[in-house]
Scaffold this motif. Structure first.
Motif, PDB file in Angstrom:
ATOM      1  N   MET A  26       0.836  -1.190   0.000  1.00 14.52           N
ATOM      2  CA  MET A  26       0.000   0.000   0.000  1.00 14.52           C
ATOM      3  C   MET A  26       0.878   1.250   0.000  1.00 14.52           C
ATOM      4  O   MET A  26       1.868   1.327   0.716  1.00 14.52           O
ATOM      5  CB  MET A  26      -0.901  -0.014   1.228  1.00 14.52           C
ATOM      6  CG  MET A  26      -1.837   1.157   1.267  1.00 14.52           C
ATOM      7  SD  MET A  26      -3.099   0.894   2.520  1.00 14.52           S
ATOM      8  CE  MET A  26      -3.342   2.547   3.025  1.00 14.52           C
ATOM      9  N   LEU A  27       0.504   2.203  -0.821  1.00 16.00           N
ATOM     10  CA  LEU A  27       1.255   3.455  -0.897  1.00 16.00           C
ATOM     11  C   LEU A  27       1.046   4.284   0.363  1.00 16.00           C
ATOM     12  O   LEU A  27      -0.042   4.300   0.927  1.00 16.00           O
ATOM     13  CB  LEU A  27       0.781   4.275  -2.101  1.00 16.00           C
ATOM     14  CG  LEU A  27       1.177   3.768  -3.476  1.00 16.00           C
ATOM     15  CD1 LEU A  27       0.486   4.580  -4.555  1.00 16.00           C
ATOM     16  CD2 LEU A  27       2.677   3.837  -3.657  1.00 16.00           C
ATOM     17  N   THR A  28       2.087   5.004   0.743  1.00 12.35           N
ATOM     18  CA  THR A  28       1.989   5.953   1.850  1.00 12.35           C
ATOM     19  C   THR A  28       2.370   7.335   1.340  1.00 12.35           C
ATOM     20  O   THR A  28       3.074   7.461   0.326  1.00 12.35           O
ATOM     21  CB  THR A  28       2.933   5.579   3.007  1.00 12.35           C
ATOM     22  OG1 THR A  28       4.293   5.699   2.542  1.00 12.35           O
ATOM     23  CG2 THR A  28       2.653   4.163   3.515  1.00 12.35           C
ATOM     24  N   ALA A  29       1.935   8.349   2.039  1.00 16.43           N
ATOM     25  CA  ALA A  29       2.290   9.723   1.683  1.00 16.43           C
ATOM     26  C   ALA A  29       3.808   9.901   1.718  1.00 16.43           C
ATOM     27  O   ALA A  29       4.391  10.555   0.840  1.00 16.43           O
ATOM     28  CB  ALA A  29       1.607  10.705   2.630  1.00 16.43           C
ATOM     29  N   GLU A  30       4.444   9.295   2.701  1.00 17.45           N
ATOM     30  CA  GLU A  30       5.894   9.418   2.838  1.00 17.45           C
ATOM     31  C   GLU A  30       6.616   8.801   1.642  1.00 17.45           C
ATOM     32  O   GLU A  30       7.569   9.368   1.111  1.00 17.45           O
ATOM     33  CB  GLU A  30       6.365   8.758   4.140  1.00 17.45           C
ATOM     34  CG  GLU A  30       5.876   9.443   5.390  1.00 17.45           C
ATOM     35  CD  GLU A  30       4.416   9.125   5.757  1.00 17.45           C
ATOM     36  OE1 GLU A  30       3.831   8.133   5.230  1.00 17.45           O
ATOM     37  OE2 GLU A  30       3.842   9.888   6.549  1.00 17.45           O
ATOM     38  N   HIS A  31       6.168   7.608   1.223  1.00 18.58           N
ATOM     39  CA  HIS A  31       6.783   6.962   0.064  1.00 18.58           C
ATOM     40  C   HIS A  31       6.625   7.819  -1.190  1.00 18.58           C
ATOM     41  O   HIS A  31       7.584   8.021  -1.943  1.00 18.58           O
ATOM     42  CB  HIS A  31       6.170   5.573  -0.181  1.00 18.58           C
ATOM     43  CG  HIS A  31       6.560   5.008  -1.515  1.00 18.58           C
ATOM     44  ND1 HIS A  31       7.778   4.412  -1.737  1.00 18.58           N
ATOM     45  CD2 HIS A  31       5.900   4.995  -2.706  1.00 18.58           C
ATOM     46  CE1 HIS A  31       7.857   4.048  -3.017  1.00 18.58           C
ATOM     47  NE2 HIS A  31       6.732   4.380  -3.617  1.00 18.58           N
ATOM     48  N   MET A  32       5.414   8.318  -1.407  1.00 16.86           N
ATOM     49  CA  MET A  32       5.142   9.089  -2.614  1.00 16.86           C
ATOM     50  C   MET A  32       6.010  10.344  -2.663  1.00 16.86           C
ATOM     51  O   MET A  32       6.645  10.629  -3.683  1.00 16.86           O
ATOM     52  CB  MET A  32       3.651   9.436  -2.675  1.00 16.86           C
ATOM     53  CG  MET A  32       2.765   8.199  -2.826  1.00 16.86           C
ATOM     54  SD  MET A  32       1.023   8.524  -2.495  1.00 16.86           S
ATOM     55  CE  MET A  32       0.560   9.331  -4.017  1.00 16.86           C
ATOM     56  N   GLU A  33       6.034  11.103  -1.571  1.00 16.55           N
ATOM     57  CA  GLU A  33       6.846  12.327  -1.552  1.00 16.55           C
ATOM     58  C   GLU A  33       8.326  11.999  -1.690  1.00 16.55           C
ATOM     59  O   GLU A  33       9.055  12.676  -2.428  1.00 16.55           O
ATOM     60  CB  GLU A  33       6.599  13.132  -0.280  1.00 16.55           C
ATOM     61  CG  GLU A  33       7.415  14.407  -0.263  1.00 16.55           C
ATOM     62  CD  GLU A  33       7.063  15.376   0.851  1.00 16.55           C
ATOM     63  OE1 GLU A  33       7.810  16.361   1.021  1.00 16.55           O
ATOM     64  OE2 GLU A  33       6.039  15.179   1.529  1.00 16.55           O
ATOM     65  N   SER A  34       8.781  10.959  -1.015  1.00 15.16           N
ATOM     66  CA  SER A  34      10.185  10.568  -1.091  1.00 15.16           C
ATOM     67  C   SER A  34      10.580  10.196  -2.520  1.00 15.16           C
ATOM     68  O   SER A  34      11.652  10.576  -3.001  1.00 15.16           O
ATOM     69  CB  SER A  34      10.439   9.403  -0.141  1.00 15.16           C
ATOM     70  OG  SER A  34      11.745   8.919  -0.302  1.00 15.16           O
ATOM     71  N   LEU A  35       9.711   9.476  -3.221  1.00 14.38           N
ATOM     72  CA  LEU A  35      10.012   9.079  -4.600  1.00 14.38           C
ATOM     73  C   LEU A  35      10.049  10.291  -5.527  1.00 14.38           C
ATOM     74  O   LEU A  35      10.924  10.393  -6.386  1.00 14.38           O
ATOM     75  CB  LEU A  35       9.004   8.045  -5.100  1.00 14.38           C
ATOM     76  CG  LEU A  35       9.349   7.406  -6.447  1.00 14.38           C
ATOM     77  CD1 LEU A  35      10.669   6.635  -6.368  1.00 14.38           C
ATOM     78  CD2 LEU A  35       8.228   6.496  -6.902  1.00 14.38           C
ATOM     79  N   ILE A  36       9.123  11.209  -5.354  1.00 13.44           N
ATOM     80  CA  ILE A  36       9.137  12.439  -6.164  1.00 13.44           C
ATOM     81  C   ILE A  36      10.424  13.215  -5.917  1.00 13.44           C
ATOM     82  O   ILE A  36      11.084  13.669  -6.863  1.00 13.44           O
ATOM     83  CB  ILE A  36       7.893  13.309  -5.874  1.00 13.44           C
ATOM     84  CG1 ILE A  36       6.633  12.620  -6.399  1.00 13.44           C
ATOM     85  CG2 ILE A  36       8.060  14.702  -6.481  1.00 13.44           C
ATOM     86  CD1 ILE A  36       5.333  13.245  -5.913  1.00 13.44           C
ATOM     87  N   ARG A  37      10.812  13.357  -4.661  1.00 12.32           N
ATOM     88  CA  ARG A  37      12.046  14.094  -4.344  1.00 12.32           C
ATOM     89  C   ARG A  37      13.280  13.356  -4.867  1.00 12.32           C
ATOM     90  O   ARG A  37      14.235  13.982  -5.348  1.00 12.32           O
ATOM     91  CB  ARG A  37      12.137  14.369  -2.857  1.00 12.32           C
ATOM     92  CG  ARG A  37      11.107  15.398  -2.404  1.00 12.32           C
ATOM     93  CD  ARG A  37      11.260  15.801  -0.945  1.00 12.32           C
ATOM     94  NE  ARG A  37      10.227  16.743  -0.559  1.00 12.32           N
ATOM     95  CZ  ARG A  37      10.232  18.039  -0.817  1.00 12.32           C
ATOM     96  NH1 ARG A  37      11.243  18.575  -1.478  1.00 12.32           N
ATOM     97  NH2 ARG A  37       9.233  18.811  -0.410  1.00 12.32           N
ATOM     98  N   ARG A  38      13.274  12.024  -4.811  1.00  9.11           N
ATOM     99  CA  ARG A  38      14.380  11.246  -5.361  1.00  9.11           C
ATOM    100  C   ARG A  38      14.468  11.445  -6.874  1.00  9.11           C
ATOM    101  O   ARG A  38      15.556  11.571  -7.451  1.00  9.11           O
ATOM    102  CB  ARG A  38      14.207   9.768  -5.013  1.00  9.11           C
ATOM    103  CG  ARG A  38      15.439   8.946  -5.357  1.00  9.11           C
ATOM    104  CD  ARG A  38      15.338   7.554  -4.813  1.00  9.11           C
ATOM    105  NE  ARG A  38      14.242   6.883  -5.516  1.00  9.11           N
ATOM    106  CZ  ARG A  38      13.879   5.639  -5.300  1.00  9.11           C
ATOM    107  NH1 ARG A  38      14.475   4.907  -4.396  1.00  9.11           N
ATOM    108  NH2 ARG A  38      12.896   5.107  -5.990  1.00  9.11           N
ATOM    109  N   TYR A  39      13.316  11.482  -7.547  1.00  6.66           N
ATOM    110  CA  TYR A  39      13.276  11.767  -8.984  1.00  6.66           C
ATOM    111  C   TYR A  39      13.885  13.141  -9.270  1.00  6.66           C
ATOM    112  O   TYR A  39      14.720  13.288 -10.171  1.00  6.66           O
ATOM    113  CB  TYR A  39      11.829  11.668  -9.473  1.00  6.66           C
ATOM    114  CG  TYR A  39      11.532  12.307 -10.798  1.00  6.66           C
ATOM    115  CD1 TYR A  39      12.235  11.982 -11.949  1.00  6.66           C
ATOM    116  CD2 TYR A  39      10.508  13.243 -10.903  1.00  6.66           C
ATOM    117  CE1 TYR A  39      11.939  12.574 -13.172  1.00  6.66           C
ATOM    118  CE2 TYR A  39      10.195  13.827 -12.108  1.00  6.66           C
ATOM    119  CZ  TYR A  39      10.921  13.502 -13.245  1.00  6.66           C
ATOM    120  OH  TYR A  39      10.625  14.093 -14.433  1.00  6.66           O
TER     121      TYR A  39
END
Length: 158
Positions: free
Chosen positions: A1-14
């Motif tokens: 399941m996606l989490t807000a933390e994962h989503m933001e972290s992936l965007i910032r990593r991108y």
């Protein structure tokens, strides 16, 4: 399941990958068939494929001196979507672009499947529709007609 933390972290990593012109790092943030949509006339239309997206941004770093910031982030893990505001500094041209991007995540892998970029820019009076080039608005259920009947400007008397 996606989490807000994962989503933001992936965007910032991108974005870190973009700033470092790290093709492998950027590619790892996307599903293989990811699509990045742009407004008409921007970058030759939609970029298709994780590696294409990454290579194109790395090219912009090399040729335009591009660098980006993530200015705001909103995530909705339940819908696997996020939206951000960003700034794109083109140091070789001494210009700054600002805009928003809408992200769609693949719920299974947690990777980015789609980005829809919206740029802050002047209205183009030569275009009847100001929309993302190549994006299937009708197929995605977006309204295609005005919800309130309005007369054509040529029919308005004043």
């Amino acid at each position: 399941m996606l989490t807000a933390e994962h989503m933001e972290s992936l965007i910032r990593r991108y974005f870190d990958g973009c700033n470092d012109a790290d093709v492998e790092g950027m590619t790892a943030c996307f599903t293989p068939d990811a699509v990045h949509y742009f407004p008409p006339g921007m970058y030759g239309g939609a970029w298709r494929g994780a590696r294409t997206i990454a290579e194109n941004w790395a090219h912009r770093v090399a040729t335009l001196g591009s660098a980006w910031t993530v200015d705001r982030v909103l995530t909705d893990p339940a819908s696997a979507q996020a939206v951000i505001e960003w700034s794109h500094f083109r140091t070789a041209q001494d210009t700054v672009l600002r805009g928003d991007e809408w992200y769609v995540f693949d719920a299974g892998s947690g990777l980015i499947a789609e980005i829809r970029a919206y740029y802050a820019s002047p209205l183009d009076p030569g275009r009847r529709e100001l929309a993302l080039e190549g994006f299937d608005y009708a197929g995605r259920g977006y309204p295609m007609t005005c919800p309130v009947p309005r007369p054509h400007p040529s029919q308005v008397t004043g």
